[in-house]
Design a protein around this motif. Sequence first.
Motif, PDB file in Angstrom:
ATOM      1  N   THR A 192      33.119  41.605  46.837  1.00 56.19           N
ATOM      2  CA  THR A 192      32.736  42.265  45.583  1.00 56.19           C
ATOM      3  C   THR A 192      33.914  42.520  44.672  1.00 56.19           C
ATOM      4  O   THR A 192      33.711  43.009  43.563  1.00 56.19           O
ATOM      5  CB  THR A 192      32.033  43.604  45.851  1.00 56.19           C
ATOM      6  OG1 THR A 192      32.900  44.400  46.660  1.00 56.19           O
ATOM      7  CG2 THR A 192      30.727  43.389  46.557  1.00 56.19           C
TER       8      THR A 192
ATOM      9  N   GLU B 228      21.758  40.795  42.066  1.00 57.90           N
ATOM     10  CA  GLU B 228      22.994  40.417  42.756  1.00 57.90           C
ATOM     11  C   GLU B 228      23.155  38.908  42.915  1.00 57.90           C
ATOM     12  O   GLU B 228      24.216  38.435  43.331  1.00 57.90           O
ATOM     13  CB  GLU B 228      23.114  41.110  44.123  1.00 57.90           C
ATOM     14  CG  GLU B 228      22.111  40.689  45.166  1.00 57.90           C
ATOM     15  CD  GLU B 228      20.850  41.527  45.138  1.00 57.90           C
ATOM     16  OE1 GLU B 228      20.519  42.075  44.052  1.00 57.90           O
ATOM     17  OE2 GLU B 228      20.182  41.626  46.178  1.00 57.90           O
TER      18      GLU B 228
ATOM     19  N   GLY C 123      28.459  42.477  32.550  1.00 63.73           N
ATOM     20  CA  GLY C 123      29.459  43.345  33.156  1.00 63.73           C
ATOM     21  C   GLY C 123      30.387  43.984  32.131  1.00 63.73           C
ATOM     22  O   GLY C 123      31.333  44.683  32.500  1.00 63.73           O
TER      23      GLY C 123
ATOM     24  N   LYS D 124      24.511  45.341  32.777  1.00 64.52           N
ATOM     25  CA  LYS D 124      24.229  44.640  34.018  1.00 64.52           C
ATOM     26  C   LYS D 124      24.438  43.136  33.874  1.00 64.52           C
ATOM     27  O   LYS D 124      24.897  42.476  34.809  1.00 64.52           O
ATOM     28  CB  LYS D 124      22.791  44.927  34.467  1.00 64.52           C
ATOM     29  CG  LYS D 124      22.520  44.543  35.916  1.00 64.52           C
ATOM     30  CD  LYS D 124      21.252  45.187  36.449  1.00 64.52           C
ATOM     31  CE  LYS D 124      21.154  45.023  37.958  1.00 64.52           C
ATOM     32  NZ  LYS D 124      20.001  45.730  38.525  1.00 64.52           N
TER      33      LYS D 124
ATOM     34  N   HIS E 195      32.417  39.091  41.396  1.00 66.03           N
ATOM     35  CA  HIS E 195      31.115  38.973  42.049  1.00 66.03           C
ATOM     36  C   HIS E 195      30.315  40.268  41.880  1.00 66.03           C
ATOM     37  O   HIS E 195      30.803  41.240  41.326  1.00 66.03           O
ATOM     38  CB  HIS E 195      31.317  38.645  43.527  1.00 66.03           C
ATOM     39  CG  HIS E 195      31.735  37.226  43.756  1.00 66.03           C
ATOM     40  ND1 HIS E 195      31.632  36.599  44.972  1.00 66.03           N
ATOM     41  CD2 HIS E 195      32.258  36.300  42.916  1.00 66.03           C
ATOM     42  CE1 HIS E 195      32.079  35.365  44.869  1.00 66.03           C
ATOM     43  NE2 HIS E 195      32.467  35.150  43.643  1.00 66.03           N
ATOM     44  N   ARG E 196      29.100  40.227  42.387  1.00 64.70           N
ATOM     45  CA  ARG E 196      28.197  41.372  42.204  1.00 64.70           C
ATOM     46  C   ARG E 196      27.956  42.109  43.520  1.00 64.70           C
ATOM     47  O   ARG E 196      27.860  41.502  44.577  1.00 64.70           O
ATOM     48  CB  ARG E 196      26.851  40.881  41.646  1.00 64.70           C
ATOM     49  CG  ARG E 196      26.950  40.367  40.219  1.00 64.70           C
ATOM     50  CD  ARG E 196      25.631  39.822  39.705  1.00 64.70           C
ATOM     51  NE  ARG E 196      25.834  39.202  38.396  1.00 64.70           N
ATOM     52  CZ  ARG E 196      25.779  39.866  37.234  1.00 64.70           C
ATOM     53  NH1 ARG E 196      25.479  41.147  37.222  1.00 64.70           N
ATOM     54  NH2 ARG E 196      26.001  39.224  36.096  1.00 64.70           N
TER      55      ARG E 196
ATOM     56  N   PHE F 260      25.351  44.735  40.013  1.00 67.62           N
ATOM     57  CA  PHE F 260      26.379  44.810  38.972  1.00 67.62           C
ATOM     58  C   PHE F 260      27.656  44.089  39.407  1.00 67.62           C
ATOM     59  O   PHE F 260      28.008  44.096  40.587  1.00 67.62           O
ATOM     60  CB  PHE F 260      26.722  46.274  38.671  1.00 67.62           C
ATOM     61  CG  PHE F 260      25.760  46.940  37.732  1.00 67.62           C
ATOM     62  CD1 PHE F 260      26.092  47.118  36.396  1.00 67.62           C
ATOM     63  CD2 PHE F 260      24.507  47.360  38.175  1.00 67.62           C
ATOM     64  CE1 PHE F 260      25.196  47.721  35.520  1.00 67.62           C
ATOM     65  CE2 PHE F 260      23.607  47.965  37.307  1.00 67.62           C
ATOM     66  CZ  PHE F 260      23.951  48.141  35.971  1.00 67.62           C
ATOM     67  N   LYS F 261      28.348  43.481  38.431  1.00 67.79           N
ATOM     68  CA  LYS F 261      29.684  42.975  38.685  1.00 67.79           C
ATOM     69  C   LYS F 261      30.562  44.145  39.121  1.00 67.79           C
ATOM     70  O   LYS F 261      30.478  45.231  38.561  1.00 67.79           O
ATOM     71  CB  LYS F 261      30.266  42.300  37.444  1.00 67.79           C
ATOM     72  CG  LYS F 261      29.538  41.009  37.103  1.00 67.79           C
ATOM     73  CD  LYS F 261      30.287  40.199  36.057  1.00 67.79           C
ATOM     74  CE  LYS F 261      29.499  38.937  35.718  1.00 67.79           C
ATOM     75  NZ  LYS F 261      30.234  38.069  34.783  1.00 67.79           N
ATOM     76  N   ASP F 262      31.380  43.896  40.112  1.00 65.93           N
ATOM     77  CA  ASP F 262      32.114  44.990  40.744  1.00 65.93           C
ATOM     78  C   ASP F 262      33.595  44.637  40.801  1.00 65.93           C
ATOM     79  O   ASP F 262      33.966  43.550  41.221  1.00 65.93           O
ATOM     80  CB  ASP F 262      31.562  45.204  42.161  1.00 65.93           C
ATOM     81  CG  ASP F 262      31.894  46.575  42.717  1.00 65.93           C
ATOM     82  OD1 ASP F 262      32.869  47.184  42.265  1.00 65.93           O
ATOM     83  OD2 ASP F 262      31.154  47.024  43.608  1.00 65.93           O
TER      84      ASP F 262
END
Lengths: 410, 410
Positions: A211, B121, A294, A291, A221-222, A227-229
């Motif tokens: 992530t 995701e 991002g 969302k 990545h999500r 959510f993109k993290d």
Amino acid sequence: MSLRGFTRRRLLGAAGAGTALVGAGVAGGYLAGSAAEPDPPAQAIVPFRGVHQAGIITPAQDRLHFVALDVTATGPILRQAVVALLKRWTTAAERMTAGAEAAPGGAVNRNPAAPPTDTGEALDLPAASLTLTFGVGGSLLDKLGIPRPAALADLPPFQRDQLDPALSGGDLCIQACADDPQVAVHAVRNLVRMGFGTTAVRWSQLGFGRTSSTSTTQQTHRNLFGFKDGTNNLKAEDTAALDEHVWAAPTDGAAWMAGGTYLVARRIRMHVETWDRTSLTEQESLTGRTKGTGAPMGATDEFAPVDLGSPLIADDAHIRLASASSLGGVRILRRGYNFVDGSDGAGHLDAGLFFLAFMRDPQRQFVPMQSALARHDRMMEYIEHTGSAVFACPAGLGDGAYWGQSLLEA
Amino acid sequence: MSLRGFTRRRLLGAAGAGTALVGAGVAGGYLAGSAAEPDPPAQAIVPFRGVHQAGIITPAQDRLHFVALDVTATGPILRQAVVALLKRWTTAAERMTAGAEAAPGGAVNRNPAAPPTDTGEALDLPAASLTLTFGVGGSLLDKLGIPRPAALADLPPFQRDQLDPALSGGDLCIQACADDPQVAVHAVRNLVRMGFGTTAVRWSQLGFGRTSSTSTTQQTHRNLFGFKDGTNNLKAEDTAALDEHVWAAPTDGAAWMAGGTYLVARRIRMHVETWDRTSLTEQESLTGRTKGTGAPMGATDEFAPVDLGSPLIADDAHIRLASASSLGGVRILRRGYNFVDGSDGAGHLDAGLFFLAFMRDPQRQFVPMQSALARHDRMMEYIEHTGSAVFACPAGLGDGAYWGQSLLEA
């Protein structure tokens, strides 16, 4: 040479079984291959030795197997048993990260009357960018009678912690990251096997879908909230920031940790079912990011600067509370993974984020950050910290050195 | 078009958000892409509809998320609630296997005051060969008052079974296989979410490193005992054998199952620590194959015919006991995965093989096979069956049909 043809056994065959494989030309990051190879990254080899341990600023691989172990040896043999194991582990780890079996001879050994010295399930698989990162828990220092660095103090309890002792702590840890889960599992399993009589597994965690990027070459990545993290994560390329926030300095108080870093691991269960019944507006308000892209609320680009003066970013938005400017400049290097560990017996998936973060001093970085999040972050309504551990990960190894040597021979 | 550029959202954008995506040119197995794509298989789309369900003889993907659910709806609305859910599931499953979000609008929906209709995701991820395979447990037929086919009788207890009811049974199952675990997890999680109020998760299992090839185009992978597994598995290309051993015939007794198959799932914990302390000779004797090449003992080629007259293959070797000739011609289509589910609290990894096998009649195929193995297979000393379930997987769907329609509208 095809991908399939490039196996652990052929690698050994080509180099001569039992020879010192690493350092003999595979330290350049990637093995040369022909243009016909269908999937070159699978053959990538990350150098095992270096200034820092691999697996910290290495571009985050996609799969994780993390294990925490307790030392079961006690009494006068404790230190000697630990040193002997760490030497054996180092040799095996260096071999496996190069795509070789855990020991010469390996799965199909020369003495069939003896147990194989490699368990075999990765025999046909390439190195897959395997990294093995080693850490020591404060509890081991206590057992060894070595004073803990201040940075390795136990974490204080945080509001809403729901920690399971069986998923927390540990005398030692090994973080295995690879692009193939079977390669990561094989490495951990063989190290666990070699520890029999000296160590026992305390807990272990598999993860997928990294992530947090750790390099500007990677996309974000999500997480399982969709959510993109880790958009604003520290990156390998920002060496000045790493020196400031990640790598322990010789003047930090524990000479054996110079060039090392501290790892905070938190198993964060996400109540995805509750989250999934929340409106998009609420999800974005809690997060402070949109969302889809991002981007920060009100912006369109993921990497747009976060304007904390914007009324579109709520006072209790996660990105505001976790931002360096809200925390007096505190930053950390995140390297977490998504997980699903079956179901919880109550009709839900047991899913979440296995948070891994490297930093120079958890007491000055993670503690204030998590204190603020635990108190104010509305996202806490949807998550639960169920496991926690801190490990000291010493610097990388020079030729001939073994894991923990700077500690045990200080 | 680059791999990264080919996302769920762009796919929807290109086709027009909300349009019927599948059946509009993506049913050919693979989407066309440019030669510059670095990893074309990640974009592979497996057709959702067909004579048989996908995910059975589809070349086994490398990652699994399997979920068993119980129907929580009761009383007079039960049947209606199940039908409504299966229709919604079918629409979402068809979309997700094509790389689209679970519903039009999806993660970033048009009505931000409502919960998103996709959890998000997998937004940036391609289809990754996702297949979703649906099954019905005997317990659901009981609840619906529909007689069970004889083939769907509960399995008898086997010697040494150590079944955990919390890891066994289930009214419905969904098997998600993909080349990316996040894609498989996303699909299961969205279907679980849609079932809220009608179904609840009973158990779920992640797996990696498929242990049985289902196509002659695939190499044999290794299980966590380090041996190649499933060398003599039935293969998609052997259609006559599939008709004989896998696909239920109209004359088999349950018209709604014609063209379908029965799935036996067994969670097999492997005591890898004990196995790892066993000599290579013993491991190969127990298995009946060499560890290196996977060839039968005494042969050099993995696919050499197994000579059961050879004294090199022990009377109680696994390949002898499990062979068709020892079992009166019984064969099954295996599709299992390795797993590691953390640790067991006793210092060991909780690792093993999640055995999945498709067959025409478990009572005539799995039951005699497992009875023989449970009684005589010395490998049983190293394994433990901790979960068990049987599901009826109906035939594939024609245009407009929904999962379970042949059963519920019979």
